[in-house]
Motif scaffolding. Sequence first.
Motif, PDB file in Angstrom:
ATOM      1  N   CYS A  70      47.589  44.916   1.865  1.00  0.00           N
ATOM      2  CA  CYS A  70      46.630  43.835   2.031  1.00  0.00           C
ATOM      3  C   CYS A  70      45.450  44.058   1.097  1.00  0.00           C
ATOM      4  N   ILE A  71      44.657  43.027   0.902  1.00  0.00           N
ATOM      5  CA  ILE A  71      43.429  43.194   0.128  1.00  0.00           C
ATOM      6  C   ILE A  71      42.388  43.904   0.996  1.00  0.00           C
ATOM      7  N   ALA A  72      41.444  44.552   0.349  1.00  0.00           N
ATOM      8  CA  ALA A  72      40.340  45.218   1.052  1.00  0.00           C
ATOM      9  C   ALA A  72      40.853  46.089   2.201  1.00  0.00           C
ATOM     10  N   SER A  73      41.801  46.969   1.898  1.00  0.00           N
ATOM     11  CA  SER A  73      42.441  47.764   2.944  1.00  0.00           C
ATOM     12  C   SER A  73      41.447  48.672   3.666  1.00  0.00           C
ATOM     13  N   LEU A  74      40.428  49.157   2.975  1.00  0.00           N
ATOM     14  CA  LEU A  74      39.422  49.985   3.636  1.00  0.00           C
ATOM     15  C   LEU A  74      38.746  49.193   4.741  1.00  0.00           C
ATOM     16  N   PHE A 103      27.504  31.920   8.195  1.00  0.00           N
ATOM     17  CA  PHE A 103      27.674  33.351   8.444  1.00  0.00           C
ATOM     18  C   PHE A 103      26.357  33.966   8.912  1.00  0.00           C
ATOM     19  N   LEU A 104      26.476  35.032   9.697  1.00  0.00           N
ATOM     20  CA  LEU A 104      25.293  35.780  10.118  1.00  0.00           C
ATOM     21  C   LEU A 104      24.561  36.351   8.907  1.00  0.00           C
ATOM     22  N   PHE A 112      33.400  39.275   6.803  1.00  0.00           N
ATOM     23  CA  PHE A 112      33.486  39.735   5.423  1.00  0.00           C
ATOM     24  C   PHE A 112      34.936  39.742   4.938  1.00  0.00           C
ATOM     25  N   VAL A 113      35.861  40.188   5.783  1.00  0.00           N
ATOM     26  CA  VAL A 113      37.274  40.169   5.408  1.00  0.00           C
ATOM     27  C   VAL A 113      37.731  38.730   5.176  1.00  0.00           C
ATOM     28  N   GLY A 114      37.303  37.808   6.037  1.00  0.00           N
ATOM     29  CA  GLY A 114      37.644  36.407   5.850  1.00  0.00           C
ATOM     30  C   GLY A 114      37.100  35.856   4.546  1.00  0.00           C
ATOM     31  N   TYR A 115      35.887  36.267   4.197  1.00  0.00           N
ATOM     32  CA  TYR A 115      35.284  35.856   2.922  1.00  0.00           C
ATOM     33  C   TYR A 115      36.119  36.365   1.742  1.00  0.00           C
ATOM     34  N   LEU A 116      36.559  37.609   1.801  1.00  0.00           N
ATOM     35  CA  LEU A 116      37.360  38.170   0.709  1.00  0.00           C
ATOM     36  C   LEU A 116      38.715  37.467   0.594  1.00  0.00           C
ATOM     37  N   GLU A 117      39.319  37.137   1.726  1.00  0.00           N
ATOM     38  CA  GLU A 117      40.595  36.421   1.684  1.00  0.00           C
ATOM     39  C   GLU A 117      40.422  35.026   1.095  1.00  0.00           C
ATOM     40  N   SER A 118      39.325  34.358   1.456  1.00  0.00           N
ATOM     41  CA  SER A 118      39.034  33.043   0.875  1.00  0.00           C
ATOM     42  C   SER A 118      38.755  33.162  -0.621  1.00  0.00           C
ATOM     43  N   TYR A 119      38.106  34.234  -0.999  1.00  0.00           N
ATOM     44  CA  TYR A 119      37.796  34.496  -2.410  1.00  0.00           C
ATOM     45  C   TYR A 119      39.085  34.630  -3.218  1.00  0.00           C
ATOM     46  N   ALA A 120      40.036  35.401  -2.671  1.00  0.00           N
ATOM     47  CA  ALA A 120      41.315  35.590  -3.359  1.00  0.00           C
ATOM     48  C   ALA A 120      42.063  34.265  -3.480  1.00  0.00           C
ATOM     49  N   ARG A 121      42.043  33.462  -2.427  1.00  0.00           N
ATOM     50  CA  ARG A 121      42.733  32.166  -2.481  1.00  0.00           C
ATOM     51  C   ARG A 121      42.079  31.236  -3.495  1.00  0.00           C
ATOM     52  N   ARG A 122      40.757  31.206  -3.505  1.00  0.00           N
ATOM     53  CA  ARG A 122      40.046  30.301  -4.403  1.00  0.00           C
ATOM     54  C   ARG A 122      40.380  30.567  -5.863  1.00  0.00           C
TER      55      ARG A 122
END
Length: 427
Positions: A70-74, A103-104, A112-122
């Motif tokens: 997965c992305i951002a595995s850490l 977002f808070l 943050f993980v959701g943001y990174l997944e959206s970033y990859a899709r975009r």
Amino acid sequence: MDCLREIQGKQAHDPVFIEQMSKFSSPSSSCCCVYVPGPVIVGAGPSGLAAAACLKEKGVPSVILERSNCIASLWQLKTYDRLHLHLPKQFCELPLMAFPTHFLTYPTKQQFVGYLESYARRFGIRPRFNETVSRAEYDSTVGFWRVRSMGSKGKETEYVCRWLVVATGENAEAVVPEIEGMGEFGGDIRHTSLYKSGEEFRGKRVLVVGCGNSGMEVCLDLCNHNAMPSLVVRDTVHVLPREMLGTSTFGLSMRLLKWLPMWLVDWFLLIVSWLMLGDTARFGLERPRLGPLQLKNLSGKTPVLDVGTLAKIKSGDIKVCPSIKRLRRHAVEFVNGKTEKFDAIIFATGYKTNVPSWLKERKMFSEKDGYPRRPFPNGWKGECGLYAVGFTKRGLLGTSMDAQKIAEDIRRYFQGQPHDFTLETNF
């Protein structure tokens, strides 16, 4: 440089190149060779994603190799549930895409993980998962990087590319110190990378080793789940309130640094911290001689931004302990001669890079610590098409700066070469 024409020219007319390539072309070999017209990026964390997005925005394709699934595995696999970004979201955005407004201020791990997944899709970023890079070396004979990776099913692949971007980051491998008696302790010993929640430690005596942001937050989480945590403080540490004067401490510091020298900003931060938090040395948290910003600038050591742990230390819910001398059966002997019983030990002792284990290059990266030898802001570029992103010790702000510089630098060399060539050959 026209990468495709160079490869084709060398294949057709360069006997040395042909001889070199023939070493990997034996019928018995199961290695797959892939020629990549753009850069190969190693690592699909925030650094790798930022580099790929900036490159794509410049019209440069790339291939990302990621050892996990997965992305951002850490962030997804090795962080605790209550984790939030320690800095406000405006300081943690990747290039070309802001956080959602709802977002808070300090986004949760899930946000943050959701943001990174959206970033990859975009940006249409599709890493090649379960690809563990075992070796990367520049071949001066042919003028390209050879990047060897091993897939989850044992399939070996060699990627040949003109540019290599190292994006495995500062937190690739957990650091667990060797302490005498670890084999005889008998209780649960783990690194924070394996800690999720204090729920499983309810009612237990837990020793947390390390007083950085992670160690402090784990102690607070343990308290909130009715565990009994103690904190080993092995060194001096700056503890600052997360917010000062109605704004984030980090944001306030950045604004003040535009007008004032660093030493004066440090003085201001320490005065306000003393007024808000009191003398932390009274509770076993002595401050370094250098101010928090000076220390961060020289060593990369980040000050702790308090989110409630200090109040628990003051109330006695969290006990501060000195360094460990050795472990005994369900007990810990400290350097001051005292011995106390514990059910579990959690090492909040950080991470290290793993670059020296696979990158066979000695000019750009130090063998000692795995970081670029040249200090920030000049550590992003090496020789022969080698780059680094995410090694600035300045968080996601440093990552964004590196990614944009790398993309612009590669774009200048990439212009004019074919963008749709990827030759894959099974040897």
